[in-house]
Structures are given as C-alpha cells and as structure tokens.
Design a protein around this motif. Structure first.
Motif, PDB file in Angstrom:
ATOM      1  N   ALA A 278       0.831  -1.210   0.000  1.00  0.00           N
ATOM      2  CA  ALA A 278       0.000   0.000   0.000  1.00  0.00           C
ATOM      3  C   ALA A 278       0.865   1.260   0.000  1.00  0.00           C
ATOM      4  O   ALA A 278       0.613   2.191  -0.768  1.00  0.00           O
ATOM      5  N   ASP A 279       1.886   1.290   0.858  1.00  0.00           N
ATOM      6  CA  ASP A 279       2.759   2.473   0.914  1.00  0.00           C
ATOM      7  C   ASP A 279       3.576   2.625  -0.365  1.00  0.00           C
ATOM      8  O   ASP A 279       3.805   3.745  -0.839  1.00  0.00           O
ATOM      9  N   ALA A 280       4.003   1.512  -0.941  1.00  0.00           N
ATOM     10  CA  ALA A 280       4.774   1.572  -2.187  1.00  0.00           C
ATOM     11  C   ALA A 280       3.898   2.106  -3.322  1.00  0.00           C
ATOM     12  O   ALA A 280       4.361   2.916  -4.135  1.00  0.00           O
ATOM     13  N   GLU A 281       2.663   1.683  -3.383  1.00  0.00           N
ATOM     14  CA  GLU A 281       1.771   2.184  -4.429  1.00  0.00           C
ATOM     15  C   GLU A 281       1.514   3.679  -4.256  1.00  0.00           C
ATOM     16  O   GLU A 281       1.469   4.431  -5.230  1.00  0.00           O
ATOM     17  N   ARG A 282       1.363   4.127  -3.004  1.00  0.00           N
ATOM     18  CA  ARG A 282       1.169   5.562  -2.751  1.00  0.00           C
ATOM     19  C   ARG A 282       2.411   6.344  -3.204  1.00  0.00           C
ATOM     20  O   ARG A 282       2.301   7.391  -3.847  1.00  0.00           O
ATOM     21  N   MET A 283       3.601   5.815  -2.903  1.00  0.00           N
ATOM     22  CA  MET A 283       4.837   6.483  -3.316  1.00  0.00           C
ATOM     23  C   MET A 283       4.961   6.493  -4.837  1.00  0.00           C
ATOM     24  O   MET A 283       5.282   7.519  -5.436  1.00  0.00           O
ATOM     25  N   ARG A 284       4.664   5.366  -5.492  1.00  0.00           N
ATOM     26  CA  ARG A 284       4.753   5.297  -6.949  1.00  0.00           C
ATOM     27  C   ARG A 284       3.777   6.270  -7.599  1.00  0.00           C
ATOM     28  O   ARG A 284       4.118   6.936  -8.584  1.00  0.00           O
ATOM     29  N   ALA A 285       2.566   6.372  -7.071  1.00  0.00           N
ATOM     30  CA  ALA A 285       1.581   7.312  -7.614  1.00  0.00           C
ATOM     31  C   ALA A 285       2.081   8.750  -7.479  1.00  0.00           C
ATOM     32  O   ALA A 285       1.930   9.557  -8.397  1.00  0.00           O
ATOM     33  N   ALA A 286       2.684   9.064  -6.340  1.00  0.00           N
ATOM     34  CA  ALA A 286       3.216  10.420  -6.133  1.00  0.00           C
ATOM     35  C   ALA A 286       4.372  10.705  -7.089  1.00  0.00           C
ATOM     36  O   ALA A 286       4.492  11.820  -7.611  1.00  0.00           O
ATOM     37  N   LEU A 287       5.212   9.717  -7.344  1.00  0.00           N
ATOM     38  CA  LEU A 287       6.304   9.908  -8.303  1.00  0.00           C
ATOM     39  C   LEU A 287       5.751  10.117  -9.708  1.00  0.00           C
ATOM     40  O   LEU A 287       6.252  10.970 -10.457  1.00  0.00           O
ATOM     41  N   ARG A 288       4.713   9.367 -10.076  1.00  0.00           N
ATOM     42  CA  ARG A 288       4.080   9.572 -11.390  1.00  0.00           C
ATOM     43  C   ARG A 288       3.529  10.989 -11.486  1.00  0.00           C
ATOM     44  O   ARG A 288       3.673  11.652 -12.508  1.00  0.00           O
ATOM     45  N   GLU A 289       2.852  11.433 -10.416  1.00  0.00           N
ATOM     46  CA  GLU A 289       2.288  12.774 -10.395  1.00  0.00           C
ATOM     47  C   GLU A 289       3.377  13.837 -10.496  1.00  0.00           C
ATOM     48  O   GLU A 289       3.154  14.925 -11.028  1.00  0.00           O
ATOM     49  N   ALA A 290       4.576  13.514 -10.022  1.00  0.00           N
ATOM     50  CA  ALA A 290       5.711  14.435 -10.103  1.00  0.00           C
ATOM     51  C   ALA A 290       6.463  14.275 -11.428  1.00  0.00           C
ATOM     52  O   ALA A 290       7.593  14.747 -11.571  1.00  0.00           O
ATOM     53  N   ASP A 291       5.842  13.600 -12.387  1.00  0.00           N
ATOM     54  CA  ASP A 291       6.404  13.405 -13.732  1.00  0.00           C
ATOM     55  C   ASP A 291       7.680  12.579 -13.760  1.00  0.00           C
ATOM     56  O   ASP A 291       8.586  12.830 -14.560  1.00  0.00           O
ATOM     57  N   VAL A 292       7.768  11.571 -12.891  1.00  0.00           N
ATOM     58  CA  VAL A 292       8.846  10.590 -12.972  1.00  0.00           C
ATOM     59  C   VAL A 292       8.252   9.388 -13.705  1.00  0.00           C
ATOM     60  O   VAL A 292       7.353   8.725 -13.181  1.00  0.00           O
ATOM     61  N   PRO A 293       8.713   9.100 -14.925  1.00  0.00           N
ATOM     62  CA  PRO A 293       8.133   8.005 -15.706  1.00  0.00           C
ATOM     63  C   PRO A 293       8.321   6.652 -15.014  1.00  0.00           C
ATOM     64  O   PRO A 293       9.338   6.409 -14.348  1.00  0.00           O
ATOM     65  N   ASP A 294       7.352   5.762 -15.205  1.00  0.00           N
ATOM     66  CA  ASP A 294       7.438   4.419 -14.630  1.00  0.00           C
ATOM     67  C   ASP A 294       8.725   3.707 -15.039  1.00  0.00           C
ATOM     68  O   ASP A 294       9.288   2.946 -14.256  1.00  0.00           O
TER      69      ASP A 294
END
Length: 190
Positions: free
Chosen positions: A26-42
């Motif tokens: 859950a925490d990893a998904e929240r962090m990944r979503a925030a990185l996506r929102e900050a324009d860090v590509p997957d």
C-alpha cells in the motif's frame, strides 16, 4: 553528471508476514503514484530488492519472534537537478528510508572521457619511461606490450541535506564525477 540515481525503500513491520507485505504494498503504491504525479516516468523506477523476513528478540535465553518486516527497495533515475525533489516526494509519500543518491555520466560522455584519460595515461607512461631510461644512460626503444584496466567512473559521495522538521526541501549537490584509466606499458631499452 547526466543522471541521478536515488535509492529509496518502503519498510513495514507487522505481526504476520502477510500484514507486513500488504502494508508495504500500500505504501509503495502511494509512493509510486506520487512519483508519477511528479512526472517521474514508470520506466525510471525499478525494484532493486524485495524482502519479507521474521524479526526476533535475542535478549532472553531463547530467541522470540516479535514480528515480520517487509522491505521494497527502489532505484529511481532522474536528472541531477531533480534528485532532492524525488527524495522529498518519496519520503513524503511512504518511503521510510533513503539509502543514497549517486550520480552517473551518460554512456557517450563516459566513453569520451575514458578515451581522453587513456591518451593522457599513455603520454604519462612514455614521459616516465623516457625519464627513467635517461637516468640509467639508456634510450627508449619500441613498445613491447601495452594493456589497460577498466577503472571506470566515480566521484565523491554527494552532499545531501534534509531539513524535514522545518519544511525545507532536500538539497543534493552532485559534485564532480570523474573517469580514470590505467595503462601498463613495457618498452624495450636501446
């Protein structure tokens, strides 16, 4: 440097391995979503390690299981000017540790600098050999053999500053990145 590599991890402890894993997920998904929102590509975010393991208390005569720890560690690649921002976004959205920030050259820049370093190393080897030959009343002959070793690139550990208590942003200073080369040259003496 052309690239900053930020290493972050999401960690959790729980009474069961499944609860620890689920919390990290859950925490990893929240962090990944925030990185996506900050324009860090997957494609710039990859898993470096994933572990779930028991934790024990060894203070008594026998070890006692106290719970389970789950850790999901990531490698995040961004431009050097975004390294501090990535640390802040990750930590603010579930990451519980930052294990380091490193800086790398582009492959093209590293190759060009390695070629320059090899040229200088060969020039220095010849100058040293000529000095030694002259000191022993000899002259330098042909090259008998020459070899290189891949020393590669490196640089100082970057300075990272975090002032989370006063709300300041993380500042990461990349410093210099260097490329070194080593040659061994054997000359005939004339």
């Amino acid at each position: 440097p052309a690239l900053a590599v930020v290493r972050v991890a999401v960690e959790a402890t729980a009474d069961s391995a499944e609860d620890a894993r689920a919390s990290v997920a859950a925490d990893a998904e929240r962090m990944r979503a925030a990185l996506r929102e900050a324009d860090v590509p997957d494609g710039n975010v990859s898993t470096e390690a994933f572990n779930v393991y028991p934790e024990y208390d060894y203070s008594g005569e026998t070890r006692e299981l106290v719970g389970y720890r789950a850790v999901h560690a990531y490698r995040v690649e961004v431009t050097p000017d975004r390294a501090g921002e990535v640390v802040d976004v990750a930590v603010g959205n579930g990451a519980t540790s930052v294990s380091g920030v490193s800086f790398e050259l582009s492959d093209e820049a590293q190759q060009q600098l390695r070629e320059e370093a090899l040229t200088r190393a060969v020039e220095n080897a010849r100058a040293d050999a000529e000095t030694v030959a002259a000191a022993s009343n000899a002259s330098l002959g042909d090259v008998r053999s020459i070899s290189t070793s891949n020393v590669g690139g490196g640089g100082p550990i970057p300075y990272a500053e975090s002032r989370a208590t006063d709300g300041a942003a993380t500042v990461v200073e990349p410093g210099a990145v260097s490329v070194t080369a080593s040659v061994t040259v054997v000359y005939d003496l004339a």
